[in-house]
Design an enzyme around this catalytic site. Sequence first.
Site, PDB file in Angstrom:
ATOM      1  N   GLY A   1      28.494  26.080  16.038  1.00 37.07           N
ATOM      2  CA  GLY A   1      29.569  26.174  16.476  1.00 37.07           C
ATOM      3  C   GLY A   1      30.260  27.728  16.387  1.00 37.07           C
ATOM      4  O   GLY A   1      30.986  28.111  17.590  1.00 37.07           O
TER       5      GLY A   1
ATOM      6  N   ALA B   1      20.202  33.588   6.642  1.00 40.65           N
ATOM      7  CA  ALA B   1      19.004  34.141   6.807  1.00 40.65           C
ATOM      8  C   ALA B   1      18.813  35.413   6.482  1.00 40.65           C
ATOM      9  O   ALA B   1      19.777  36.356   6.774  1.00 40.65           O
ATOM     10  CB  ALA B   1      18.643  34.152   8.572  1.00 40.65           C
TER      11      ALA B   1
ATOM     12  N   ILE C   1      44.188  38.177  20.103  1.00 34.66           N
ATOM     13  CA  ILE C   1      44.633  37.329  19.104  1.00 34.66           C
ATOM     14  C   ILE C   1      45.952  37.450  18.711  1.00 34.66           C
ATOM     15  O   ILE C   1      46.640  36.320  18.704  1.00 34.66           O
ATOM     16  CB  ILE C   1      43.796  37.488  17.881  1.00 34.66           C
ATOM     17  CG1 ILE C   1      42.235  37.234  18.174  1.00 34.66           C
ATOM     18  CG2 ILE C   1      44.190  36.632  16.796  1.00 34.66           C
ATOM     19  CD1 ILE C   1      41.342  37.255  16.762  1.00 34.66           C
TER      20      ILE C   1
ATOM     21  N   VAL D   1      51.701  50.164  11.599  1.00 30.71           N
ATOM     22  CA  VAL D   1      52.082  49.953  10.335  1.00 30.71           C
ATOM     23  C   VAL D   1      51.589  50.862   9.385  1.00 30.71           C
ATOM     24  O   VAL D   1      50.247  51.042   9.307  1.00 30.71           O
ATOM     25  CB  VAL D   1      51.519  48.467   9.908  1.00 30.71           C
ATOM     26  CG1 VAL D   1      51.941  47.912   8.555  1.00 30.71           C
ATOM     27  CG2 VAL D   1      52.291  47.323  11.057  1.00 30.71           C
TER      28      VAL D   1
ATOM     29  N   ALA E   1      45.783  41.304  13.295  1.00 29.03           N
ATOM     30  CA  ALA E   1      44.707  41.063  14.390  1.00 29.03           C
ATOM     31  C   ALA E   1      44.393  42.388  15.107  1.00 29.03           C
ATOM     32  O   ALA E   1      45.128  42.684  16.212  1.00 29.03           O
ATOM     33  CB  ALA E   1      45.068  39.712  15.363  1.00 29.03           C
TER      34      ALA E   1
ATOM     35  N   GLY F   1      41.393  43.593  16.060  1.00 29.68           N
ATOM     36  CA  GLY F   1      39.944  43.772  16.623  1.00 29.68           C
ATOM     37  C   GLY F   1      39.023  43.337  15.711  1.00 29.68           C
ATOM     38  O   GLY F   1      39.535  42.851  14.598  1.00 29.68           O
ATOM     39  N   ARG F   2      37.958  43.136  16.168  1.00 28.16           N
ATOM     40  CA  ARG F   2      36.699  42.479  15.344  1.00 28.16           C
ATOM     41  C   ARG F   2      35.723  43.572  15.349  1.00 28.16           C
ATOM     42  O   ARG F   2      35.298  44.271  16.111  1.00 28.16           O
ATOM     43  CB  ARG F   2      36.303  41.272  16.113  1.00 28.16           C
ATOM     44  CG  ARG F   2      37.469  40.379  15.887  1.00 28.16           C
ATOM     45  CD  ARG F   2      37.035  38.777  16.504  1.00 28.16           C
ATOM     46  NE  ARG F   2      35.953  38.037  15.898  1.00 28.16           N
ATOM     47  CZ  ARG F   2      36.171  37.367  14.901  1.00 28.16           C
ATOM     48  NH1 ARG F   2      37.333  37.135  14.332  1.00 28.16           N
ATOM     49  NH2 ARG F   2      34.974  36.827  14.303  1.00 28.16           N
TER      50      ARG F   2
ATOM     51  N   ALA G   1      32.976  34.286  24.052  1.00 28.92           N
ATOM     52  CA  ALA G   1      32.008  33.231  23.904  1.00 28.92           C
ATOM     53  C   ALA G   1      31.083  33.205  25.128  1.00 28.92           C
ATOM     54  O   ALA G   1      29.704  32.936  25.033  1.00 28.92           O
ATOM     55  CB  ALA G   1      32.667  32.030  23.583  1.00 28.92           C
TER      56      ALA G   1
ATOM     57  N   HIS H   1      46.081  22.042  49.656  1.00 30.38           N
ATOM     58  CA  HIS H   1      47.434  22.499  49.383  1.00 30.38           C
ATOM     59  C   HIS H   1      48.093  21.279  48.704  1.00 30.38           C
ATOM     60  O   HIS H   1      47.818  20.040  49.106  1.00 30.38           O
ATOM     61  CB  HIS H   1      47.903  22.604  50.971  1.00 30.38           C
ATOM     62  CG  HIS H   1      49.332  22.976  51.039  1.00 30.38           C
ATOM     63  ND1 HIS H   1      49.897  24.083  50.405  1.00 30.38           N
ATOM     64  CD2 HIS H   1      50.435  22.287  51.270  1.00 30.38           C
ATOM     65  CE1 HIS H   1      51.320  23.934  50.520  1.00 30.38           C
ATOM     66  NE2 HIS H   1      51.593  22.803  51.002  1.00 30.38           N
TER      67      HIS H   1
END
Length: 477
Positions: free
Chosen positions: A39, A114, A184, A237, A269, A271-272, A320, A444
């Site tokens: 997931g 791993a 996000i 900030v 939030a 960025g990643r 994703a 329509h």
Amino acid sequence: MITTQLAVVGGGPGGYAAAFLAADLGLQVVLVDPEDNPGGVCVYRGCIPSKALLHVANVVADSRHAAAWGVTFGEPTIDLDKLRAFKNGVVGRLTGGTGQLVKHRKVRYMKGTAEIVDAHNLSVTLHDGTNEPVRFDHAILATGSRPVRVPSLAIESDRVWDSTTALDLPSVPKTLLVVGGGYIGLELGSVYAALGSQVTIVEMTPGLLPGADRDLVDVLAKRIRQIVKAVLLNTKVARMTAEPNGIRVTFEGADVTEPEQVFDNVLVAVGRRPNSEIPGLDRTAVQVDARGFIVVDEQRRTHQPSIFAIGDVVGEPMLAHKASHEGRIAVEVTVGENVAFEPLAIPAVVFTDPEIAWCGLTETQAAKEKRAVTVAKFPWAASGRAISIDRIDGLTKLVLDPDTGRVLGVGIVGSGAGELIAEGTLAIEMGATAADMKLTIHPHPTLTETVMESAEVFYGQATHVYRPIKKKSEGKS
Ligand code: FAD
Ligand code: NAD
């Protein structure tokens, strides 16, 4: 020692799509991930739980909106435990499903993490602490990403949340500061606003969703300003301090009017970043670029020929569906197909209300590249469907090659834009022109007609808006 043809490290939408396709193609597959079932971020703490909560936010918004049609519901009462249980149930149902698919396909799922031993070997630390060596012909690294941590925002306090904490619904704070007006920030900011928080969004650039076309963002921004307490643009900030009654935040920026404010909670939030610090990666020839992304070619092969990499860990957009597509390409390459990851369009959707979606060439990008395009726009105020559902806050536009009318990009803002954009993506991939879009009969009354009517605008022949094409001599003095 386990030997396998393909080892996939990371069970997100990149990794599990790759593992499942490989199994369908008859390969022996090992899939390693720390969760009980595949997931990844998307299903456990990203796409899926956020969309479950956004659905609830939309229901709340719709119920309020209904008063305008003479149907009045009371103000909602939020049972946070029940809401959390619903959200967890959604996640559980999907991960239960991926777990079943692992079994049906006979993928060897290893719950653990791993470490890379060399170009053909992994060591997997299983959840019980034991180590299991795995020898592979090919490996796909699909380790994903995690939130960026900015030193000025990284203080030790339960009141400061990242997206994972926010999705756990710890509480509905009276006041919530959302740092970052990107995907996000806007999605989860909308959720908390619907649940009853007074939300302030702070964004360091001059506009929300930097990079997206302004005409689309303007429609969304107008709505966001109605549901949140404040949107602070051009603002950063500078400092956060934990106090007994909240987080004291110091803002910096030319437009700041109230430099210090206290919030019950802060959601960061901004960025990643890629999870490329995979133990043992330095024992291979795999290279990582200055931003931390694993370097791959168009077949998603790293500098180590037996190792591929896909998804968030190889670069933007961190989405994703991009990860899954890359995963499938990498698998096909390992079985000898002559394929490459070269999409003409990757759809992006921000699941706010209204949704905003785009694919292919944006107007912003075309301007940056000084590329001549013709833009054909259809305002939803002229759509029978949009009017009948009282959602005229929308716009559909085609970015077209001015000479051939070929569809280069599509942008949509409006209710359900995320579903509508798929037609645009298909059009771009199929090399469709405005004529194709115009000549395709759309049902329509539906919002899909806005795509067809945008194409009609290109020809100056839209039924529901009057947009004649200017003759060459017109407009000249
Ligand atoms: P991930 O989903 O990040 O999965 C990587 C997996 O690898 C993780 O389970 C991790 O634990 C595992 N892993 C890492 N290191 C190791 C190791 N050494 N050994 C074994 N396993 C390891 N995208 C969309 O397209 N639509 C959305 O609506 C959307 N909403 C989002 C909402 C939020 C709040 C967030 C945070 C993200 C959202 N995204 C969305 C982005 C999406 O989640 C990612 O783009 C996607 O999950 C990337 O997939 P992936 O397979 O590359 O990696
Ligand atoms: P983002 O890049 O979308 O937005 C971050 C925002 O924070 C930007 O607008 C940036 O200018 C701003 N920012 C950065 N530093 C700041 C600071 N110090 N102060 C104020 N503003 C600041 O990142 P995100 O919202 O964290 O999401 C990460 C990624 O996850 C997205 O880029 C996307 O790839 C993926 N995601 C996708 C979806 C979706 O597909 N619907 C939803 C959520 C997340």
